[in-house]
Each structure stands twice: as structure tokens, then as C-alpha cells.
Design a protein around this motif. Structure first.
Motif, PDB file in Angstrom:
ATOM      1  N   LYS A  22       3.858  84.758  20.698  1.00  0.00           N
ATOM      2  CA  LYS A  22       5.068  85.143  21.430  1.00  0.00           C
ATOM      3  C   LYS A  22       5.937  83.912  21.643  1.00  0.00           C
ATOM      4  CE  LYS A  22       7.650  87.601  24.341  1.00  0.00           C
ATOM      5  NZ  LYS A  22       8.982  87.545  23.827  1.00  0.00           N
ATOM      6  N   VAL A  23       7.216  84.017  21.315  1.00  0.00           N
ATOM      7  CA  VAL A  23       8.154  82.908  21.487  1.00  0.00           C
ATOM      8  C   VAL A  23       8.463  82.748  22.978  1.00  0.00           C
ATOM      9  CG1 VAL A  23      10.474  82.063  20.948  1.00  0.00           C
ATOM     10  CG2 VAL A  23       9.139  83.253  19.192  1.00  0.00           C
ATOM     11  N   TYR A  78      14.461  81.688  16.203  1.00  0.00           N
ATOM     12  CA  TYR A  78      13.691  82.604  17.036  1.00  0.00           C
ATOM     13  C   TYR A  78      14.201  82.549  18.470  1.00  0.00           C
ATOM     14  CZ  TYR A  78      10.421  82.772  13.146  1.00  0.00           C
ATOM     15  OH  TYR A  78       9.858  82.954  11.915  1.00  0.00           O
ATOM     16  N   THR A  79      14.209  83.712  19.135  1.00  0.00           N
ATOM     17  CA  THR A  79      14.599  83.802  20.541  1.00  0.00           C
ATOM     18  C   THR A  79      13.385  84.233  21.360  1.00  0.00           C
ATOM     19  OG1 THR A  79      15.214  86.137  20.452  1.00  0.00           O
ATOM     20  CG2 THR A  79      16.928  84.539  19.864  1.00  0.00           C
ATOM     21  N   LYS A  80      13.538  84.282  22.684  1.00  0.00           N
ATOM     22  CA  LYS A  80      12.431  84.661  23.567  1.00  0.00           C
ATOM     23  C   LYS A  80      11.915  86.068  23.304  1.00  0.00           C
ATOM     24  CE  LYS A  80      13.542  81.823  27.540  1.00  0.00           C
ATOM     25  NZ  LYS A  80      13.796  81.852  28.966  1.00  0.00           N
ATOM     26  N   LYS A  81      12.714  86.912  22.719  1.00  0.00           N
ATOM     27  CA  LYS A  81      12.305  88.296  22.475  1.00  0.00           C
ATOM     28  C   LYS A  81      11.456  88.433  21.208  1.00  0.00           C
ATOM     29  CE  LYS A  81      16.354  90.199  24.722  1.00  0.00           C
ATOM     30  NZ  LYS A  81      17.547  90.994  24.581  1.00  0.00           N
ATOM     31  N   LYS A 136       1.633  73.513  21.289  1.00  0.00           N
ATOM     32  CA  LYS A 136       1.632  72.177  21.909  1.00  0.00           C
ATOM     33  C   LYS A 136       3.037  71.740  22.313  1.00  0.00           C
ATOM     34  CE  LYS A 136      -2.506  70.508  19.622  1.00  0.00           C
ATOM     35  NZ  LYS A 136      -3.075  69.633  18.588  1.00  0.00           N
ATOM     36  N   LEU A 137       4.037  72.162  21.553  1.00  0.00           N
ATOM     37  CA  LEU A 137       5.425  71.819  21.854  1.00  0.00           C
ATOM     38  C   LEU A 137       6.049  72.758  22.891  1.00  0.00           C
ATOM     39  CD1 LEU A 137       6.600  71.038  18.212  1.00  0.00           C
ATOM     40  CD2 LEU A 137       6.201  69.379  20.055  1.00  0.00           C
ATOM     41  N   GLY A 138       5.332  73.824  23.243  1.00  0.00           N
ATOM     42  CA  GLY A 138       5.824  74.748  24.260  1.00  0.00           C
ATOM     43  C   GLY A 138       6.755  75.838  23.746  1.00  0.00           C
ATOM     44  N   TYR A 139       6.857  76.005  22.439  1.00  0.00           N
ATOM     45  CA  TYR A 139       7.757  77.015  21.889  1.00  0.00           C
ATOM     46  C   TYR A 139       7.139  78.411  21.835  1.00  0.00           C
ATOM     47  CZ  TYR A 139      10.944  73.316  20.530  1.00  0.00           C
ATOM     48  OH  TYR A 139      11.811  72.257  20.555  1.00  0.00           O
ATOM     49  N   VAL A 140       5.826  78.498  21.679  1.00  0.00           N
ATOM     50  CA  VAL A 140       5.168  79.800  21.579  1.00  0.00           C
ATOM     51  C   VAL A 140       3.894  79.803  22.408  1.00  0.00           C
ATOM     52  CG1 VAL A 140       6.060  80.239  19.244  1.00  0.00           C
ATOM     53  CG2 VAL A 140       3.782  79.234  19.530  1.00  0.00           C
ATOM     54  N   THR A 141       3.397  81.004  22.671  1.00  0.00           N
ATOM     55  CA  THR A 141       2.107  81.178  23.319  1.00  0.00           C
ATOM     56  C   THR A 141       1.352  82.244  22.548  1.00  0.00           C
ATOM     57  OG1 THR A 141       0.958  81.576  25.394  1.00  0.00           O
ATOM     58  CG2 THR A 141       2.915  82.906  24.982  1.00  0.00           C
TER      59      THR A 141
END
Length: 114
Positions: free
Chosen positions: A4-5, A18-21, A36-41
Motif C-alpha cells: 500500500k502506498v 503513485y498516490t496514497k490511493k 525503508k524509505l517510507g513510501y509503502v507499507t
């Protein structure tokens, strides 16, 4: 592998934005770099399935002004407020709504966490 972004980015390899959605699909190595960069989980499969089913409803509930959202989310249960709070913080992060959802959670379960 799917993730998930969490914040908008443009993939260095594919140049796709990519956006949060969005959900990002890629190799485990690339997803681990982005985590690690905080862009996705990477949610667990069970959480991902629940989230996929509830996202449109939550997004609908969070549309509108702060006052409209407050009025439209009266009388919910603890889990619903927790979900709304999480999505609001990950999305627009409007202070008025974050404070409102936190106060509603405090009213539902006073004394917990103290």
C-alpha cells in the motif's frame, strides 16, 4: 508482491507515479527498499483484504468539510472511529477531524491507556 502506498512517489525503475490511493506491485527487494524509505507499507493478507473492502466506504465518510464529516460520522463504534482516524491521518490529516475522532474514542473508552 503488493504494498500500500503511504506517500506519493515516482518509481525510479518504471517512472510510474503513485498516490496514497494506489497499491504498488513489485519484487520483494524493491518493496523492501520502498518500505525503508517510507513510501509503502506491506499489510498482512487479512488486513489487506479488510482494507480493500472498507476503503471506498471510509473514503466516502471522509469526504466533505470537517463539519460535514463530523455530522456524518455520529454514533459509530470504537473500531469505526479507529479506522476513520487512521485513514484521516494517512490522508488529509485535518486537525479538526483528528481531534474529533480522538475525543469520540476517549468518550467511548474513558480511562484506557492511562
Amino acid at each position: 508482491m503488493k504494498a500500500k502506498v503511504m506517500k506519493p512517489f515516482r518509481d525510479k525503475d518504471t517512472k510510474t507515479e503513485y498516490t496514497k490511493k494506489d497499491f504498488y506491485e513489485g519484487t520483494e527487494k524493491r518493496i523492501n527498499e520502498l518500505v525503508k524509505l517510507g513510501y509503502v507499507t506491506v499489510p498482512s493478507e487479512e488486513k489487506e483484504q479488510d482494507k480493500d473492502q472498507s476503503d471506498p466506504e471510509i473514503e466516502t465518510q471522509l469526504k466533505g468539510s470537517v463539519e460535514q464529516v463530523k455530522q456524518g460520522t455520529e454514533g459509530l463504534n470504537k473500531e469505526q472511529y479507529e479506522s476513520l482516524l487512521k485513514h484521516e491521518k494517512e490522508g488529509k490529516n485535518r486537525k479538526g477531524l483528528v481531534d474529533h475522532f480522538e475525543s469520540m474514542l476517549d468518550a467511548i473508552s474513558p480511562g484506557e491507556g492511562e
